[in-house]
Design an enzyme around this catalytic site. Sequence first.
Site, PDB file in Angstrom:
ATOM      1  N   GLN A   1       0.851  -1.201   0.000  1.00 50.57           N
ATOM      2  CA  GLN A   1       0.000   0.000   0.000  1.00 50.57           C
ATOM      3  C   GLN A   1       0.882   1.245   0.000  1.00 50.57           C
ATOM      4  O   GLN A   1       1.116   1.858   1.036  1.00 50.57           O
ATOM      5  CB  GLN A   1      -0.885  -0.029   1.255  1.00 50.57           C
ATOM      6  N   PHE A   2       1.375   1.621  -1.173  1.00 50.20           N
ATOM      7  CA  PHE A   2       2.277   2.778  -1.247  1.00 50.20           C
ATOM      8  C   PHE A   2       1.584   4.070  -0.826  1.00 50.20           C
ATOM      9  O   PHE A   2       2.234   5.018  -0.392  1.00 50.20           O
ATOM     10  CB  PHE A   2       2.894   2.920  -2.643  1.00 50.20           C
ATOM     11  N   THR A   3       0.272   4.116  -0.898  1.00 47.22           N
ATOM     12  CA  THR A   3      -0.459   5.338  -0.555  1.00 47.22           C
ATOM     13  C   THR A   3      -0.401   5.663   0.939  1.00 47.22           C
ATOM     14  O   THR A   3      -0.773   6.766   1.336  1.00 47.22           O
ATOM     15  CB  THR A   3      -1.932   5.259  -1.015  1.00 47.22           C
TER      16      THR A   3
END
Length: 150
Positions: free
Chosen positions: A78-80
Amino acid sequence: MKVVIQRVSSASVTIEANQVASIQNGLLILLGIVEDDLQDDIDWLSNKIVNLRIFNDENNVMNKSLKDIEGDAIVVSQFTLHALTKKGNRPSYIKAAKPDIAIPLYKTFVKQLEIDLGKHVQTGEFGADMKVELINDGPVTIIIDSKNKE
């Protein structure tokens, strides 16, 4: 390394109409990686997650860990989680590690979690467009950042 962990009674990950992961009682772990994350971050975070006492005991008190209940886990990249939102209305993801750094760290984190938990850990697919479904139990949702361990 930053995680959002959610205590779930069920969770699943679907990619292009194919369910790739599914658990019942356990944790859904959303994992965000930055470029300066190291093995030390992985070790500390994995140990913290499997031993965090957020599951109910026989007195309905959060006193048991994922390891204690022999629960399952799904890890989803989950890079966000590392979005910067201070300026403007479009989040910046400049702090998130690029795939050449993030993928090996992601895989190493999953392996370490399996070692610490003593069982297989399911995953999504790094970089894929995933549909994540869950029933948050409690609800219990906790954010942990390995850069804040001291």
